[in-house]
Design a protein around this motif. Sequence first.
Motif, mmCIF file in Angstrom:
data_model
loop_
_atom_site.group_PDB
_atom_site.id
_atom_site.type_symbol
_atom_site.label_atom_id
_atom_site.label_comp_id
_atom_site.label_asym_id
_atom_site.label_seq_id
_atom_site.Cartn_x
_atom_site.Cartn_y
_atom_site.Cartn_z
ATOM 1 N N GLU A 17 0.835 -1.215 0.000
ATOM 2 C CA GLU A 17 0.000 0.000 0.000
ATOM 3 C C GLU A 17 0.864 1.257 0.000
ATOM 4 O OE1 GLU A 17 -2.923 0.022 3.144
ATOM 5 O OE2 GLU A 17 -3.546 -2.027 2.647
ATOM 6 N N PHE A 18 1.897 1.263 0.825
ATOM 7 C CA PHE A 18 2.810 2.401 0.909
ATOM 8 C C PHE A 18 3.464 2.673 -0.443
ATOM 9 C CE2 PHE A 18 7.172 3.887 1.362
ATOM 10 C CZ PHE A 18 6.999 5.067 2.077
ATOM 11 N N LEU A 19 3.980 1.625 -1.069
ATOM 12 C CA LEU A 19 4.660 1.776 -2.358
ATOM 13 C C LEU A 19 3.717 2.274 -3.440
ATOM 14 C CD1 LEU A 19 6.835 -1.439 -2.168
ATOM 15 C CD2 LEU A 19 7.712 0.905 -2.207
ATOM 16 N N GLU A 20 2.508 1.742 -3.470
ATOM 17 C CA GLU A 20 1.538 2.189 -4.471
ATOM 18 C C GLU A 20 1.227 3.678 -4.293
ATOM 19 O OE1 GLU A 20 -0.827 -1.937 -5.530
ATOM 20 O OE2 GLU A 20 -1.572 -0.739 -3.840
ATOM 21 N N LYS A 21 1.092 4.113 -3.050
ATOM 22 C CA LYS A 21 0.837 5.534 -2.784
ATOM 23 C C LYS A 21 2.009 6.404 -3.220
ATOM 24 C CE LYS A 21 -2.328 4.896 1.057
ATOM 25 N NZ LYS A 21 -2.459 4.862 2.516
ATOM 26 N N GLU A 22 3.215 5.828 -3.214
ATOM 27 C CA GLU A 22 4.420 6.547 -3.609
ATOM 28 C C GLU A 22 4.671 6.470 -5.118
ATOM 29 O OE1 GLU A 22 6.597 8.419 -1.572
ATOM 30 O OE2 GLU A 22 4.892 8.215 -0.207
ATOM 31 N N GLY A 23 3.746 5.868 -5.854
ATOM 32 C CA GLY A 23 3.855 5.841 -7.305
ATOM 33 C C GLY A 23 4.549 4.624 -7.888
ATOM 34 N N TYR A 24 4.769 3.592 -7.101
ATOM 35 C CA TYR A 24 5.390 2.367 -7.592
ATOM 36 C C TYR A 24 4.320 1.453 -8.189
ATOM 37 C CZ TYR A 24 9.689 3.417 -5.035
ATOM 38 O OH TYR A 24 10.836 3.995 -4.570
ATOM 39 N N GLU A 25 4.702 0.735 -9.229
ATOM 40 C CA GLU A 25 3.859 -0.314 -9.787
ATOM 41 C C GLU A 25 4.359 -1.628 -9.192
ATOM 42 O OE1 GLU A 25 3.101 -2.584 -14.042
ATOM 43 O OE2 GLU A 25 4.344 -0.783 -14.010
ATOM 44 N N ILE A 26 3.487 -2.361 -8.555
ATOM 45 C CA ILE A 26 3.869 -3.641 -7.961
ATOM 46 C C ILE A 26 3.861 -4.685 -9.074
ATOM 47 C CG2 ILE A 26 3.345 -5.394 -6.213
ATOM 48 C CD1 ILE A 26 4.123 -2.516 -5.136
ATOM 49 N N ILE A 27 5.010 -5.304 -9.307
ATOM 50 C CA ILE A 27 5.162 -6.292 -10.377
ATOM 51 C C ILE A 27 4.951 -7.711 -9.838
ATOM 52 C CG2 ILE A 27 6.718 -7.195 -12.165
ATOM 53 C CD1 ILE A 27 6.021 -4.236 -12.564
ATOM 54 N N GLU A 28 5.564 -7.993 -8.702
ATOM 55 C CA GLU A 28 5.484 -9.330 -8.095
ATOM 56 C C GLU A 28 5.506 -9.192 -6.576
ATOM 57 O OE1 GLU A 28 5.636 -12.386 -9.736
ATOM 58 O OE2 GLU A 28 6.408 -11.830 -11.707
ATOM 59 N N THR A 29 4.862 -10.143 -5.903
ATOM 60 C CA THR A 29 5.038 -10.280 -4.456
ATOM 61 C C THR A 29 5.388 -11.736 -4.181
ATOM 62 O OG1 THR A 29 2.669 -10.666 -4.116
ATOM 63 C CG2 THR A 29 3.456 -8.397 -3.819
ATOM 64 N N ASN A 30 6.265 -11.927 -3.235
ATOM 65 C CA ASN A 30 6.699 -13.266 -2.812
ATOM 66 C C ASN A 30 7.194 -14.118 -3.986
ATOM 67 O OD1 ASN A 30 5.963 -12.651 -0.107
ATOM 68 N ND2 ASN A 30 3.849 -13.038 -0.670
ATOM 69 N N TRP A 31 8.013 -13.487 -4.849
ATOM 70 C CA TRP A 31 8.589 -14.185 -5.995
ATOM 71 C C TRP A 31 9.730 -15.076 -5.529
ATOM 72 C CZ3 TRP A 31 13.230 -14.335 -8.843
ATOM 73 C CH2 TRP A 31 13.123 -14.945 -10.096
ATOM 74 N N ARG A 32 9.725 -16.321 -5.975
ATOM 75 C CA ARG A 32 10.725 -17.296 -5.516
ATOM 76 C C ARG A 32 11.655 -17.732 -6.645
ATOM 77 N NH1 ARG A 32 9.587 -19.684 -0.609
ATOM 78 N NH2 ARG A 32 7.571 -19.122 0.261
#
Length: 119
Positions: A17-32
Amino acid sequence: MADHNDLGKLGEEMAVEFLEKEGYEIIETNWRFQKAEVDIIAKKENTLAIIEVKTRSSLDFGLPQEFVKPKKIQLLVKAVNEYVIRNDLEVEVRFDIIAVHLEGKSLVIEHLVDAFYHF
């Protein structure tokens, strides 16, 4: 799930949430990749931000970011190198830490940019 796992999951959700508010596009979470898990891969402009999230219920044993050990950094670098090659990316890569800790009844979030250079 243990309470510390719940807290860690909450910390990761807050970080997204913090990153999205800062203008980041979330590409992956918990990538292994092999033994490594990258908590968040995000992009802002031409920079790929590799984000390790550390959440602690207390600062009694140190700051959350102090728990990112050299072995973890080595695994992250190897995994991200593979990610960039697999996806044929032409981007700058930066390693950040988002530290989350409980302060009273609130969770406090701190974004350390280029964090691996701070150790």
